[in-house]
Design an enzyme around this catalytic site. Sequence first.
Site, PDB file in Angstrom:
ATOM      1  N   GLY A   1       0.827  -1.211   0.000  1.00 22.64           N
ATOM      2  CA  GLY A   1       0.000   0.000   0.000  1.00 22.64           C
ATOM      3  C   GLY A   1       0.855   1.253   0.000  1.00 22.64           C
ATOM      4  CB  ALA A   2       1.922   3.589  -2.428  1.00 24.46           C
ATOM      5  N   GLY A   3      -0.172   4.476   0.523  1.00 18.46           N
ATOM      6  CA  GLY A   3      -0.941   5.602   1.058  1.00 18.46           C
ATOM      7  C   GLY A   3      -0.051   6.388   2.001  1.00 18.46           C
TER       8      GLY A   3
ATOM      9  CE  LYS B   1      -7.234  -2.203  -4.838  1.00 18.37           C
ATOM     10  NZ  LYS B   1      -8.501  -1.785  -4.319  1.00 18.37           N
TER      11      LYS B   1
ATOM     12  CB  VAL C   1      -2.443  -6.968  -1.551  1.00 15.94           C
ATOM     13  CG1 VAL C   1      -2.299  -8.026  -0.466  1.00 15.94           C
ATOM     14  CG2 VAL C   1      -1.173  -6.145  -1.705  1.00 15.94           C
TER      15      VAL C   1
ATOM     16  CD  GLU D   1     -12.151  17.621   5.947  1.00 17.24           C
ATOM     17  OE1 GLU D   1     -11.774  16.579   5.370  1.00 17.24           O
ATOM     18  OE2 GLU D   1     -11.358  18.475   6.376  1.00 17.24           O
TER      19      GLU D   1
ATOM     20  CG  ASP E   1      -6.974   4.621   8.191  1.00 22.24           C
ATOM     21  OD1 ASP E   1      -6.270   5.283   8.971  1.00 22.24           O
ATOM     22  OD2 ASP E   1      -7.797   5.137   7.422  1.00 22.24           O
TER      23      ASP E   1
ATOM     24  CD  GLN F   1      -2.100  15.020  13.784  1.00 18.65           C
ATOM     25  OE1 GLN F   1      -1.495  15.629  14.618  1.00 18.65           O
ATOM     26  NE2 GLN F   1      -3.386  15.144  13.673  1.00 18.65           N
TER      27      GLN F   1
ATOM     28  CE  LYS G   1      -8.296  19.812   6.036  1.00 16.69           C
ATOM     29  NZ  LYS G   1      -8.483  18.674   6.904  1.00 16.69           N
TER      30      LYS G   1
HETATM   31  C1  LIG Z   1     -12.367  12.515   2.745  1.00 17.37           C
HETATM   32  C2  LIG Z   1     -11.374  12.211   3.833  1.00 17.37           C
HETATM   33  C3  LIG Z   1     -10.781  13.264   4.522  1.00 17.37           C
HETATM   34  C4  LIG Z   1      -9.852  13.004   5.518  1.00 17.37           C
HETATM   35  N1  LIG Z   1      -9.291  14.060   6.161  1.00 17.37           N
HETATM   36  C5  LIG Z   1      -8.313  13.842   7.065  1.00 17.37           C
HETATM   37  C6  LIG Z   1      -7.647  14.941   7.695  1.00 17.37           C
HETATM   38  O1  LIG Z   1      -7.970  16.112   7.446  1.00 17.37           O
HETATM   39  N2  LIG Z   1      -6.638  14.657   8.569  1.00 17.37           N
HETATM   40  C7  LIG Z   1      -6.255  13.380   8.848  1.00 17.37           C
HETATM   41  O2  LIG Z   1      -5.295  13.206   9.625  1.00 17.37           O
HETATM   42  N3  LIG Z   1      -6.873  12.313   8.298  1.00 17.37           N
HETATM   43  C8  LIG Z   1      -7.891  12.515   7.405  1.00 17.37           C
HETATM   44  N4  LIG Z   1      -8.498  11.439   6.809  1.00 17.37           N
HETATM   45  C9  LIG Z   1      -8.104  10.057   7.167  1.00 17.37           C
HETATM   46  C10 LIG Z   1      -6.849   9.649   6.388  1.00 17.37           C
HETATM   47  O3  LIG Z   1      -7.039   9.893   5.005  1.00 17.37           O
HETATM   48  C11 LIG Z   1      -6.515   8.177   6.619  1.00 17.37           C
HETATM   49  O4  LIG Z   1      -6.449   7.949   8.000  1.00 17.37           O
HETATM   50  C12 LIG Z   1      -5.163   7.827   5.960  1.00 17.37           C
HETATM   51  O5  LIG Z   1      -5.271   7.943   4.566  1.00 17.37           O
HETATM   52  C13 LIG Z   1      -4.722   6.413   6.343  1.00 17.37           C
HETATM   53  O6  LIG Z   1      -3.507   6.137   5.723  1.00 17.37           O
HETATM   54  P1  LIG Z   1      -3.176   4.646   5.234  1.00 17.37           P
HETATM   55  O7  LIG Z   1      -1.782   4.656   4.738  1.00 17.37           O
HETATM   56  O8  LIG Z   1      -3.566   3.677   6.269  1.00 17.37           O
HETATM   57  O9  LIG Z   1      -4.195   4.403   4.025  1.00 17.37           O
HETATM   58  P2  LIG Z   1      -4.408   5.139   2.640  1.00 17.37           P
HETATM   59  O10 LIG Z   1      -3.811   6.489   2.652  1.00 17.37           O
HETATM   60  O11 LIG Z   1      -5.833   5.010   2.325  1.00 17.37           O
HETATM   61  O12 LIG Z   1      -3.579   4.248   1.622  1.00 17.37           O
HETATM   62  C14 LIG Z   1      -3.857   2.907   1.329  1.00 17.37           C
HETATM   63  C15 LIG Z   1      -3.162   2.550   0.037  1.00 17.37           C
HETATM   64  O13 LIG Z   1      -3.281   1.147  -0.176  1.00 17.37           O
HETATM   65  C16 LIG Z   1      -3.674   0.905  -1.509  1.00 17.37           C
HETATM   66  N5  LIG Z   1      -4.415  -0.351  -1.538  1.00 17.37           N
HETATM   67  C17 LIG Z   1      -5.603  -0.624  -0.929  1.00 17.37           C
HETATM   68  N6  LIG Z   1      -5.941  -1.898  -1.135  1.00 17.37           N
HETATM   69  C18 LIG Z   1      -4.971  -2.449  -1.890  1.00 17.37           C
HETATM   70  C19 LIG Z   1      -4.756  -3.741  -2.413  1.00 17.37           C
HETATM   71  N7  LIG Z   1      -5.614  -4.739  -2.207  1.00 17.37           N
HETATM   72  N8  LIG Z   1      -3.643  -3.952  -3.157  1.00 17.37           N
HETATM   73  C20 LIG Z   1      -2.750  -2.951  -3.372  1.00 17.37           C
HETATM   74  N9  LIG Z   1      -2.887  -1.709  -2.881  1.00 17.37           N
HETATM   75  C21 LIG Z   1      -3.984  -1.456  -2.152  1.00 17.37           C
HETATM   76  C22 LIG Z   1      -4.535   2.113  -1.882  1.00 17.37           C
HETATM   77  O14 LIG Z   1      -4.624   2.269  -3.283  1.00 17.37           O
HETATM   78  C23 LIG Z   1      -3.768   3.238  -1.185  1.00 17.37           C
HETATM   79  O15 LIG Z   1      -2.746   3.717  -2.023  1.00 17.37           O
HETATM   80  C24 LIG Z   1      -9.475  11.659   5.818  1.00 17.37           C
HETATM   81  C25 LIG Z   1     -10.069  10.616   5.112  1.00 17.37           C
HETATM   82  C26 LIG Z   1     -11.016  10.876   4.127  1.00 17.37           C
HETATM   83  C27 LIG Z   1     -11.617   9.732   3.365  1.00 17.37           C
END
Ligand SMILES: Cc1cc2nc3c(=O)[nH]c(=O)nc-3n(C[C@H](O)[C@H](O)[C@H](O)COP(=O)(O)OP(=O)(O)OC[C@H]3O[C@@H](n4cnc5c(N)ncnc54)[C@H](O)[C@@H]3O)c2cc1C
Length: 407
Positions: A10-12, A38, A81, A170, A300, A318, A379
């Site tokens: 995952g590249a989040g 993905k 994945v 939001e 998450d 964050q 923000k």
């Molecule tokens: C609209 C919105 C607004 C938000 N605003 C805020 C804010 O203001 N401040 C804050 O702190 N948080 C905010 N959040 C929450 C924050 O976005 C998440 O907590 C954060 O993105 C989590 O990071 P992560 O790396 O766990 O997942 P993500 O950033 O979601 O990244 C997951 C990655 O995994 C990849 N992936 C998923 N499934 C697969 C698979 N099966 N195979 C390969 N790759 C896959 C996805 O494509 C993605 O690139 C917000 C969320 C939303 C939806």
Amino acid sequence: MNKPNIVVLGAGYGGLITTVNLQKSLGANQANITLVNKHDYHYQSTWLHESAAGTLHHDRVRIPIKDVINTSKVNLVIDTVVSIDPKEKKVVLENDELTYDILVVSLGFESATFGIPGLEENAYMIESLNSSRLIREHIEYNFAMYHNEKEKNQARLNIVVGGAGFTGMEFVGELANRIPELCKEYDIDKSLVKIITVEGAPTVMPGFDPQLVEYAMNSLEARGVEFITSAMLKECKPDGIVYEKDGEEHSISTLTTVWAAGVKANSIVEESGFETNRGKVEVRPDLRSPEYDDVFVVGDCALIMNEETGRPYPPTAQIASQAADVAAQNIKDLVEGNKTLTAFEPNILGTVASLGNNDAIGTIFGDKKIFGWNATVMKKIIDNKHLLKLGGIGLLLKKGKFNIFNS
Ligand SMILES: Cc1cc2nc3c(=O)[nH]c(=O)nc-3n(C[C@H](O)[C@H](O)[C@H](O)COP(=O)(O)OP(=O)(O)OC[C@H]3O[C@@H](n4cnc5c(N)ncnc54)[C@H](O)[C@@H]3O)c2cc1C
């Protein structure tokens, strides 16, 4: 450890920052680093509501992974994945299989629909770039259709948002700013368009400071948003929703229901057999899974308990980003043979929720309340700080938000 295979899923926020840190801190002769995602782009999940409303083009929201990853140091695999086998140290992808010595699970979130009938099938979710782009297209299509039917269909102009938490608020903030533009573009009388938010709790943004909540409601109501609180969504149909309030059922006809009332961890985690709490891996202080010394979980997919409140920290970018720093540090230590790993302690710098491009509310430095222009600028500073951390000044200049003076 003899040149281990480190695989990041995952590249989040969590996965990409872990990888950027690892590529900086580990030499090519120390480890093989693989990043699986993905898509060939990272998207800013925290900006998805803007592309869903159409106030920010989706190309601004995404960042090509190759712009931040050095592919001579990191093996970038674009694939999905399917499952993880932590006992065999294997990851099954749609098109391949990988083995690892150290794994980082950072697959992010999915919408939680709590078994409400029809939601999965009929509601739109803000959960990825593709799903957000679809919402924008769908709203525009319905506006375009409105004058192309003999019988005018009000359901095309009613937009229902399920949930008035952080994401829901939001999103409606952006939508409230976008609707006047859309009305102009499609020759629609603005008073015909309804944005209706249905919230189960007695107040919007449960958990936020009441004064800020009141400010947010006033700001959005002034721009035409309607709130129905203490109302439970009972069913989502293709052409409307049913909700219950004060023991009575009501319905709203709509072709657009956007569900923003809850997220859960990527279900791959639970399906792969990890021990979970509320669908997430309750990580050890060093961010490893309780069962496997070689599996880190960030973002998450991880559950981190706040010892002070006895409740888990909310899933935020964050925390994902801070956890990524500690996970990368701990992986480097493991690779270099250090047995003592760093414990992760979230440092919550504040929470700011936008109410469109030109308004926001938040708390910073503990309990200092901010709203309006100050909060909007804050923000944007938070957003820009993340870009700087991810890809340096180049990425900040390319994707940053600098329009503070017309906020
Ligand atoms: C609209 C919105 C607004 C938000 N605003 C805020 C804010 O203001 N401040 C804050 O702190 N948080 C905010 N959040 C929450 C924050 O976005 C998440 O907590 C954060 O993105 C989590 O990071 P992560 O790396 O766990 O997942 P993500 O950033 O979601 O990244 C997951 C990655 O995994 C990849 N992936 C998923 N499934 C697969 C698979 N099966 N195979 C390969 N790759 C896959 C996805 O494509 C993605 O690139 C917000 C969320 C939303 C939806």
